[in-house]
Design an enzyme around this catalytic site. Structure first.
Site, PDB file in Angstrom:
ATOM      1  N   GLY A  62      -4.305 -50.359 -21.693  1.00 25.76           N
ATOM      2  CA  GLY A  62      -4.421 -50.804 -20.561  1.00 25.76           C
ATOM      3  C   GLY A  62      -3.629 -51.906 -19.797  1.00 25.76           C
ATOM      4  O   GLY A  62      -3.831 -53.006 -19.915  1.00 25.76           O
ATOM      5  N   ARG A  63      -2.140 -51.667 -19.592  1.00 23.87           N
ATOM      6  CA  ARG A  63      -1.275 -52.618 -19.453  1.00 23.87           C
ATOM      7  C   ARG A  63      -1.450 -53.293 -18.206  1.00 23.87           C
ATOM      8  O   ARG A  63      -1.563 -54.545 -18.236  1.00 23.87           O
ATOM      9  CB  ARG A  63      -0.125 -51.678 -19.411  1.00 23.87           C
ATOM     10  CG  ARG A  63       1.399 -52.469 -19.641  1.00 23.87           C
ATOM     11  CD  ARG A  63       2.578 -51.458 -19.202  1.00 23.87           C
ATOM     12  NE  ARG A  63       2.323 -50.568 -20.365  1.00 23.87           N
ATOM     13  CZ  ARG A  63       3.132 -50.358 -21.546  1.00 23.87           C
ATOM     14  NH1 ARG A  63       4.251 -51.249 -21.607  1.00 23.87           N
ATOM     15  NH2 ARG A  63       3.028 -49.250 -22.189  1.00 23.87           N
TER      16      ARG A  63
ATOM     17  N   THR B 233      -4.165 -39.613 -17.691  1.00 26.95           N
ATOM     18  CA  THR B 233      -3.799 -40.855 -18.007  1.00 26.95           C
ATOM     19  C   THR B 233      -4.906 -41.597 -18.400  1.00 26.95           C
ATOM     20  O   THR B 233      -5.962 -41.529 -17.948  1.00 26.95           O
ATOM     21  CB  THR B 233      -2.961 -41.403 -17.016  1.00 26.95           C
ATOM     22  OG1 THR B 233      -2.662 -42.903 -17.537  1.00 26.95           O
ATOM     23  CG2 THR B 233      -3.871 -41.798 -15.599  1.00 26.95           C
TER      24      THR B 233
ATOM     25  N   TYR C 166      -2.974 -46.530 -31.080  1.00 27.87           N
ATOM     26  CA  TYR C 166      -2.965 -44.939 -30.830  1.00 27.87           C
ATOM     27  C   TYR C 166      -4.144 -44.330 -31.247  1.00 27.87           C
ATOM     28  O   TYR C 166      -4.722 -43.260 -30.761  1.00 27.87           O
ATOM     29  CB  TYR C 166      -1.701 -44.110 -31.424  1.00 27.87           C
ATOM     30  CG  TYR C 166      -0.465 -44.464 -30.779  1.00 27.87           C
ATOM     31  CD1 TYR C 166      -0.225 -44.781 -29.551  1.00 27.87           C
ATOM     32  CD2 TYR C 166       0.503 -43.991 -31.586  1.00 27.87           C
ATOM     33  CE1 TYR C 166       1.241 -45.020 -29.046  1.00 27.87           C
ATOM     34  CE2 TYR C 166       2.125 -44.028 -30.966  1.00 27.87           C
ATOM     35  CZ  TYR C 166       2.172 -44.651 -29.776  1.00 27.87           C
ATOM     36  OH  TYR C 166       3.332 -44.847 -29.366  1.00 27.87           O
ATOM     37  N   LEU C 167      -4.931 -45.061 -32.177  1.00 31.32           N
ATOM     38  CA  LEU C 167      -6.290 -44.523 -32.450  1.00 31.32           C
ATOM     39  C   LEU C 167      -7.272 -44.084 -31.239  1.00 31.32           C
ATOM     40  O   LEU C 167      -7.755 -43.202 -31.410  1.00 31.32           O
ATOM     41  CB  LEU C 167      -6.876 -45.423 -33.687  1.00 31.32           C
ATOM     42  CG  LEU C 167      -6.592 -45.192 -35.155  1.00 31.32           C
ATOM     43  CD1 LEU C 167      -5.017 -45.199 -35.400  1.00 31.32           C
ATOM     44  CD2 LEU C 167      -7.230 -46.200 -35.756  1.00 31.32           C
TER      45      LEU C 167
ATOM     46  N   ARG D 106      -6.477 -43.291 -28.142  1.00 31.16           N
ATOM     47  CA  ARG D 106      -6.030 -42.325 -27.187  1.00 31.16           C
ATOM     48  C   ARG D 106      -5.998 -40.955 -28.036  1.00 31.16           C
ATOM     49  O   ARG D 106      -5.797 -39.729 -27.162  1.00 31.16           O
ATOM     50  CB  ARG D 106      -4.913 -42.844 -26.390  1.00 31.16           C
ATOM     51  CG  ARG D 106      -3.580 -42.580 -27.164  1.00 31.16           C
ATOM     52  CD  ARG D 106      -2.319 -42.803 -26.065  1.00 31.16           C
ATOM     53  NE  ARG D 106      -1.137 -42.298 -26.993  1.00 31.16           N
ATOM     54  CZ  ARG D 106      -0.074 -42.647 -26.368  1.00 31.16           C
ATOM     55  NH1 ARG D 106       0.148 -43.595 -25.229  1.00 31.16           N
ATOM     56  NH2 ARG D 106       1.183 -42.100 -26.901  1.00 31.16           N
TER      57      ARG D 106
ATOM     58  N   GLY E  51       2.231 -40.325 -22.297  1.00 27.08           N
ATOM     59  CA  GLY E  51       1.262 -40.615 -23.294  1.00 27.08           C
ATOM     60  C   GLY E  51       0.331 -39.350 -23.717  1.00 27.08           C
ATOM     61  O   GLY E  51      -0.555 -39.095 -22.438  1.00 27.08           O
TER      62      GLY E  51
ATOM     63  N   ASP F 120      -4.934 -44.620 -18.625  1.00 23.55           N
ATOM     64  CA  ASP F 120      -5.264 -45.985 -17.931  1.00 23.55           C
ATOM     65  C   ASP F 120      -6.016 -45.791 -16.643  1.00 23.55           C
ATOM     66  O   ASP F 120      -6.316 -46.707 -15.955  1.00 23.55           O
ATOM     67  CB  ASP F 120      -3.506 -46.301 -17.230  1.00 23.55           C
ATOM     68  CG  ASP F 120      -2.997 -46.676 -18.580  1.00 23.55           C
ATOM     69  OD1 ASP F 120      -3.218 -47.097 -19.474  1.00 23.55           O
ATOM     70  OD2 ASP F 120      -1.411 -46.561 -18.739  1.00 23.55           O
TER      71      ASP F 120
ATOM     72  N   GLU G  44      -4.462 -55.300 -23.886  1.00 23.83           N
ATOM     73  CA  GLU G  44      -2.814 -55.583 -24.305  1.00 23.83           C
ATOM     74  C   GLU G  44      -1.988 -56.454 -23.197  1.00 23.83           C
ATOM     75  O   GLU G  44      -1.047 -57.009 -23.624  1.00 23.83           O
ATOM     76  CB  GLU G  44      -2.109 -54.240 -24.753  1.00 23.83           C
ATOM     77  CG  GLU G  44      -2.197 -53.317 -23.594  1.00 23.83           C
ATOM     78  CD  GLU G  44      -1.350 -52.107 -23.910  1.00 23.83           C
ATOM     79  OE1 GLU G  44      -0.662 -51.872 -24.846  1.00 23.83           O
ATOM     80  OE2 GLU G  44      -1.510 -51.083 -23.106  1.00 23.83           O
TER      81      GLU G  44
END
Lengths: 423, 423
Positions: B194-195, B145, B300-301, B303, B16, B147, B250
């Site tokens: 942040g999965r 990342t 996406y805004l 990141r 990403g 994340d 998310e």
């Protein structure tokens, strides 16, 4: 003691908050402070017109000059706002009379109401009922709406900052999608506000400066959604450049005129509550074209984004607030200061004046010539109109990495009426 | 002509995009240019590792110094990135050998791979297969990342800027909701990325400086969603202060460990595709508590938001890129420069070094002591860790009201292999 005889003024904020409505408040308050030989206290209604009904007034003189100055860089509606629609003078006579009673109790001679066309209507009615009741009141409107749908003004404070936010955001997200499209997301959908007019959707188009740059497809509330043509356009765009970025209005309607994102709930004005058309469009793309989609819904982020406010918008918001006080002091009634565009390039504007009866309950539509023939882009005329409104940056101060926004004291004015407002 | 014997280097971006991955690219390229007596050409792979497989290389020497400098303020992944997972050396031996063939054809002695833990794994394997094949290669990883889930580094470039964006956005939206809550929206839900780790959700908590300030409820992916406790907390918050602002990951899961926003699709790494938990939470609040909700999904805004990037994050991204070149020139192999925190206040950090085998395929979890006992807030320890990462502003240049982002020429290097890459 002539000071004791000065009449007071009341300022109220109405409807949805914006990134710059407090800049208008700052303009009003600073102008009123400069006119201290003519205006007594400047009160603010707590939570908009409800504060006037409930006799919940805030004494703005208790706020420091620095706090008032900080309103220029603070989003939200600092004194509170509301969605509360007063009906006709006949139907809601008791409420209008109650407001006049509150104004009389606090010796308020000027009412400055900061909002959209519903608010212009309320201010107008208040000036009429006051006249009927023999109470001397001047009601002045000040434009504010991100929807940019007020007539008689070239633009509305709040809109330029949303426009800057959405154009910036879609440009940034577009670069992200472009990076990854070969193996990941091919289609990105951003949902933006603007229920009935496509001004905000059109502003997204500013992000594209050269052919092929995102956004590639704009879905306007003015044009019924044509699924076949839309899918063909997305397919062609992905074929040509590898990905497709879409901006969609929350108010997109189908061929029958029904909102695609109909949620069923209704707000205080009877407006349908919308939200969630972006996931529908993303799902359609995935199911029908097989492209991996992503979607975003900016929602309140777009209208609260003071960190990326337009300097032009900010300046207009402030000057219109100051102009409202000037009109009040000039003895005007039932009027609203407006933005008059003098020239596009270089951009020049001045303050004008409109009658509230010409503004109230009218809605300004986006000219059809702002939408390109294919319905998916904006025209050069739209760019000429929109570009100056997002010009200039005016970032807030940052402390510890975050914007430092002011919270006011909001000192309550002692109530003078014996009866509370009965809803 | 000793110049002709210089070996070349290859830089690739993976996974990403972020607001600052191009700042790392800038650090790599500028350091390589400074080392022109030792490094021949610096190539970039088009679309990440795919470019290495397809022999699609970009000659970065064709870009002007100004264009390379502008990478510091341009979001997205300027050379293209991909989600393309190489399996084990045994399973994907042909692909790894193909990459070595490409490296050999272009006399590449250093491979600098900018990504997360999957990328560290790929770089490590590439260094091993090269060794087996007797091809002299140094593989250097560079962390990236949003994340923030890489081990052996205090933080990951990309995260600090997302953290700044979400904290700013929720503070701004919070002021909007506070203004209107008496008659309109009472609950606002913002969905953030942040999965599996709640770093970004935790960062939202930085927006609240004093008790009662938004966000009031954080929903972490680390804690199974407890509907009853959540609803009670929302009800109490609205009762106490009139409104409630919620940030939700998310990756929020139910008691059975299932994602609430399970969309069913799967990306190239076998990760489930998520999105859309905010509307679920909003609906729950409306149905069970009767409060009017609004919700946003930044997607996406967040990141890509270079316009509100963290200066600290930007600086680390740049320095880690430069450090990767330094490690390469020092003859290191299968390592990654890291951020080592020296002190919290004042914040001091330095560059460290980790072995790729210690980083690859590990995931750094957020410490449980960063989440408050009630599960809905962050602790003082979390604030101490997070606060420095969002510090400082570094806005891009603006032209005509919008951030001016660079688009590179991306001049293709002539292919030298006869065979194309067969997927």
């Amino acid at each position: 003691m002539p000071r004791a005889r000065l009449r007071n003024a009341l300022y109220a904020q109405s409807g949805g908050a914006t990134a710059v409505i407090n800049a208008t408040a700052c303009g009003v308050i600073e102008a009123a402070r400069r006119a201290k030989s003519r205006i007594g206290k400047l009160y603010a209604a707590r939570d908009g017109i409800l504060g006037a009904l409930r006799e919940e007034l805030i004494d703005t003189s208790k706020e420091s000059a620095a706090a008032i100055r900080a309103l220029r860089h603070t989003p939200g509606a600092a004194f509170g706002s509301c969605r509360y629609k007063l009906k006709s003078l006949e139907e809601d006579r008791a409420k209008f009379e109650r407001i006049v009673e509150v104004l009389r109790a606090h010796e308020i001679g000027w009412f400055i109401y900061n909002g959209g066309n519903d608010s212009a209507d309320t201010a107008l009615k208040l000036s009429r009922i006051s006249e009927k009741l023999g109470y001397p009141l001047a009601a002045i409107g000040v434009p504010k709406t991100i929807d940019n749908d007020l007539v008689r003004t070239d633009c509305c404070p709040g809109f330029g900052s949303v426009a800057k936010y959405v154009a910036t955001s879609i440009r940034e997200a577009g670069l992200d999608v472009a990076s990854m499209a070969s193996t990941s997301t091919r289609v990105f959908v951003l949902e933006v506000m603007g229920r009935h007019a496509g001004w905000i959707t059109a502003a997204c188009g500013l992000a594209a400066e050269r052919p092929g740059e995102p956004p590639h497809v704009l879905l306007f509330p003015e044009l019924p959604f044509d699924e076949g043509r839309f899918l063909a356009k997305v397919k062609q765009t992905v074929g040509d450049i590898g990905y497709c970025v879409i901006a969609v209005s929350e108010g997109l309607r189908d061929q029958q005129g029904k909102f695609l994102a109909e949620a069923g709930s209704v707000d205080a004005f009877g407006h349908k509550q919308l939200g969630g058309v972006a996931p529908l469009i993303a799902q359609l793309v995935q199911e029908r074209l097989g492209y991996k989609p992503h979607w975003g819904v900016a929602d309140y982020l777009q209208r609260a984004a003071r960190h990326i406010a337009s300097k032009t918008d900010l300046e207009q918001a402030y000057q219109l607030g100051a102009a409202a006080v000037k009109l009040a002091l000039a003895g005007r009634n039932a009027v609203m200061p407006t933005v008059v565009r003098v020239s596009d390039r270089p951009y020049r504007w001045k303050i004008g004046e409109a009658r509230l009866e010409d503004v109230a309950n009218h809605e300004r539509h986006m000219p059809r010539e702002f939408i390109a023939a294919d319905g998916f882009q904006i025209t050069a005329a739209a760019r000429r109109y929109l570009a100056p409104l997002i010009a200039g940056e005016a970032p807030p101060p940052f402390v510890d990495g975050l914007p430092a926004y002011v919270r006011l004291k909001k000192a309550a004015v002692r109530k003078r009426l014996r009866t509370p407002f009965a809803t």
